[in-house]
Motif scaffolding. Sequence first.
Motif, PDB file in Angstrom:
ATOM      1  N   SER A 111       0.843  -1.193   0.000  1.00 10.70           N
ATOM      2  CA  SER A 111       0.000   0.000   0.000  1.00 10.70           C
ATOM      3  C   SER A 111       0.884   1.250   0.000  1.00 10.70           C
ATOM      4  CB  SER A 111      -0.951  -0.016   1.193  1.00 10.70           C
ATOM      5  OG  SER A 111      -0.301  -0.372   2.384  1.00 10.70           O
ATOM      6  N   SER A 112       0.286   2.366  -0.364  1.00 11.07           N
ATOM      7  CA  SER A 112       0.985   3.638  -0.485  1.00 11.07           C
ATOM      8  C   SER A 112       1.574   4.075   0.860  1.00 11.07           C
ATOM      9  CB  SER A 112      -0.004   4.702  -0.959  1.00 11.07           C
ATOM     10  OG  SER A 112       0.475   5.993  -0.698  1.00 11.07           O
ATOM     11  N   PRO A 113       2.758   4.666   0.840  1.00 11.20           N
ATOM     12  CA  PRO A 113       3.298   5.219   2.077  1.00 11.20           C
ATOM     13  C   PRO A 113       2.439   6.360   2.634  1.00 11.20           C
ATOM     14  CG  PRO A 113       4.835   5.577   0.244  1.00 11.20           C
ATOM     15  CD  PRO A 113       3.691   4.771  -0.278  1.00 11.20           C
ATOM     16  N   LEU A 114       1.589   6.938   1.795  1.00  9.31           N
ATOM     17  CA  LEU A 114       0.698   7.989   2.286  1.00  9.31           C
ATOM     18  C   LEU A 114      -0.415   7.415   3.161  1.00  9.31           C
ATOM     19  CD1 LEU A 114       0.400  10.230  -0.887  1.00  9.31           C
ATOM     20  CD2 LEU A 114       1.896  10.532   1.091  1.00  9.31           C
ATOM     21  N   GLU A 115      -0.610   6.100   3.113  1.00 11.36           N
ATOM     22  CA  GLU A 115      -1.614   5.444   3.946  1.00 11.36           C
ATOM     23  C   GLU A 115      -1.011   4.908   5.240  1.00 11.36           C
ATOM     24  OE1 GLU A 115      -3.431   2.473   1.478  1.00 11.36           O
ATOM     25  OE2 GLU A 115      -4.135   3.956   0.032  1.00 11.36           O
ATOM     26  N   ALA A 116       0.221   5.278   5.509  1.00 17.77           N
ATOM     27  CA  ALA A 116       0.908   4.803   6.715  1.00 17.77           C
ATOM     28  C   ALA A 116       0.174   5.278   7.963  1.00 17.77           C
ATOM     29  CB  ALA A 116       2.337   5.311   6.718  1.00 17.77           C
ATOM     30  N   ARG A 117       0.103   4.396   8.938  1.00 23.22           N
ATOM     31  CA  ARG A 117      -0.558   4.755  10.195  1.00 23.22           C
ATOM     32  C   ARG A 117       0.480   5.311  11.169  1.00 23.22           C
ATOM     33  NH1 ARG A 117      -1.752  -1.452  11.168  1.00 23.22           N
ATOM     34  NH2 ARG A 117       0.236  -2.070  12.040  1.00 23.22           N
ATOM     35  N   PRO A 118       0.050   6.122  12.112  1.00 24.71           N
ATOM     36  CA  PRO A 118       0.983   6.696  13.081  1.00 24.71           C
ATOM     37  C   PRO A 118       1.617   5.614  13.962  1.00 24.71           C
ATOM     38  CG  PRO A 118      -1.186   7.751  13.211  1.00 24.71           C
ATOM     39  CD  PRO A 118      -1.318   6.580  12.311  1.00 24.71           C
ATOM     40  N   GLY A 119       2.852   5.846  14.339  1.00 25.82           N
ATOM     41  CA  GLY A 119       3.521   4.947  15.279  1.00 25.82           C
ATOM     42  C   GLY A 119       4.684   4.185  14.704  1.00 25.82           C
ATOM     43  N   PRO A 120       4.459   3.288  13.735  1.00 23.77           N
ATOM     44  CA  PRO A 120       5.582   2.510  13.195  1.00 23.77           C
ATOM     45  C   PRO A 120       6.599   3.387  12.463  1.00 23.77           C
ATOM     46  CG  PRO A 120       3.493   1.480  12.620  1.00 23.77           C
ATOM     47  CD  PRO A 120       3.182   2.836  13.184  1.00 23.77           C
ATOM     48  N   LEU A 121       7.764   2.834  12.259  1.00 21.50           N
ATOM     49  CA  LEU A 121       8.783   3.443  11.412  1.00 21.50           C
ATOM     50  C   LEU A 121       8.606   2.854  10.021  1.00 21.50           C
ATOM     51  CD1 LEU A 121      11.364   5.166  11.141  1.00 21.50           C
ATOM     52  CD2 LEU A 121      12.657   3.114  11.726  1.00 21.50           C
ATOM     53  N   TYR A 122       8.723   3.703   8.997  1.00 20.76           N
ATOM     54  CA  TYR A 122       8.534   3.258   7.625  1.00 20.76           C
ATOM     55  C   TYR A 122       9.787   3.489   6.794  1.00 20.76           C
ATOM     56  CZ  TYR A 122       3.614   2.841   8.639  1.00 20.76           C
ATOM     57  OH  TYR A 122       2.422   2.443   9.179  1.00 20.76           O
ATOM     58  N   LEU A 123      10.068   2.532   5.939  1.00 20.78           N
ATOM     59  CA  LEU A 123      11.102   2.664   4.929  1.00 20.78           C
ATOM     60  C   LEU A 123      10.406   2.562   3.581  1.00 20.78           C
ATOM     61  CD1 LEU A 123      13.829   0.234   6.336  1.00 20.78           C
ATOM     62  CD2 LEU A 123      13.544   2.677   6.790  1.00 20.78           C
ATOM     63  N   HIS A 155       7.818  13.961  10.067  1.00 20.67           N
ATOM     64  CA  HIS A 155       6.451  13.905  10.594  1.00 20.67           C
ATOM     65  C   HIS A 155       5.816  12.527  10.423  1.00 20.67           C
ATOM     66  CE1 HIS A 155       6.720  18.189  11.176  1.00 20.67           C
ATOM     67  NE2 HIS A 155       7.101  18.324   9.919  1.00 20.67           N
ATOM     68  N   ARG A 156       6.193  11.835   9.387  1.00 18.27           N
ATOM     69  CA  ARG A 156       5.618  10.510   9.127  1.00 18.27           C
ATOM     70  C   ARG A 156       6.495   9.376   9.657  1.00 18.27           C
ATOM     71  NH1 ARG A 156       3.257  13.082   4.495  1.00 18.27           N
ATOM     72  NH2 ARG A 156       1.097  12.431   4.269  1.00 18.27           N
ATOM     73  N   ARG A 157       7.644   9.688  10.264  1.00 23.47           N
ATOM     74  CA  ARG A 157       8.607   8.658  10.719  1.00 23.47           C
ATOM     75  C   ARG A 157       8.948   7.739   9.553  1.00 23.47           C
ATOM     76  NH1 ARG A 157       9.720   6.904  15.806  1.00 23.47           N
ATOM     77  NH2 ARG A 157       9.324   4.745  15.203  1.00 23.47           N
ATOM     78  N   LEU A 158       9.435   8.348   8.471  1.00 24.29           N
ATOM     79  CA  LEU A 158       9.626   7.638   7.224  1.00 24.29           C
ATOM     80  C   LEU A 158      10.997   7.964   6.639  1.00 24.29           C
ATOM     81  CD1 LEU A 158       6.993   7.306   4.491  1.00 24.29           C
ATOM     82  CD2 LEU A 158       9.172   8.347   3.886  1.00 24.29           C
ATOM     83  N   ILE A 159      11.635   6.952   6.090  1.00 21.12           N
ATOM     84  CA  ILE A 159      12.931   7.111   5.427  1.00 21.12           C
ATOM     85  C   ILE A 159      12.807   6.533   4.012  1.00 21.12           C
ATOM     86  CG2 ILE A 159      15.380   6.469   5.425  1.00 21.12           C
ATOM     87  CD1 ILE A 159      15.098   6.018   8.490  1.00 21.12           C
TER      88      ILE A 159
END
Length: 186
Positions: A111-123, A155-159
């Motif tokens: 799924s799109s990184p824009l649909e990421a939920r708060p909390g987890p770290l995303y790559l 803001h999204r905890r994303l790399i």
Amino acid sequence: MTSTSAPVGLGDDHYQLGVCIANRPPFMGLAELASCRTLVSGEIKAIGDACGNGWRKVFNVYAKLMWAMAADELIKKALPAVATVSQFNSWQAYRDAMLLQPDCGTALLFSSPLEARPGPLYLVMGKGYGTAFSDRENGGLQLEWLSERFAIDRHRRLIVCPYFDYRQLSNQRIDELVVLIRRFCQ
């Protein structure tokens, strides 16, 4: 981050680390998958055997990254899923027995990184894939490029990182990525 739908991918629905990838393996009905589904022992190998070396590399690099993260005490405290890696003798043993399986704390997300939920770290795998979601005016990723290969959205905890391939995300670049992940764990 506001989630517009449930995450779609392979792994633990309660993941602490979500890795976003642009494509899906053409296997086991994954093209129709509409939720997060854990794998069982042997499925990573089956996907690699059926879908080729590219998918083997994705799973191997994911396991190698988890192995590298497990050497960092701060990351292990912030992401308990990483601490479980230490119970294995090698990244290969971890990959085969735990990666993307029940209660692993990891996911490979289609799924799109824009649909990421708060909390987890995303790559987000790949500069092109990450950049495709960076339309700030329309609520996209707010990427801050730290180098040619790595960007963050604080803001999204994303790399955004290189694609999980031995040449693109080499051992040296895995070490660079671990340093960036550590920043989000402080």
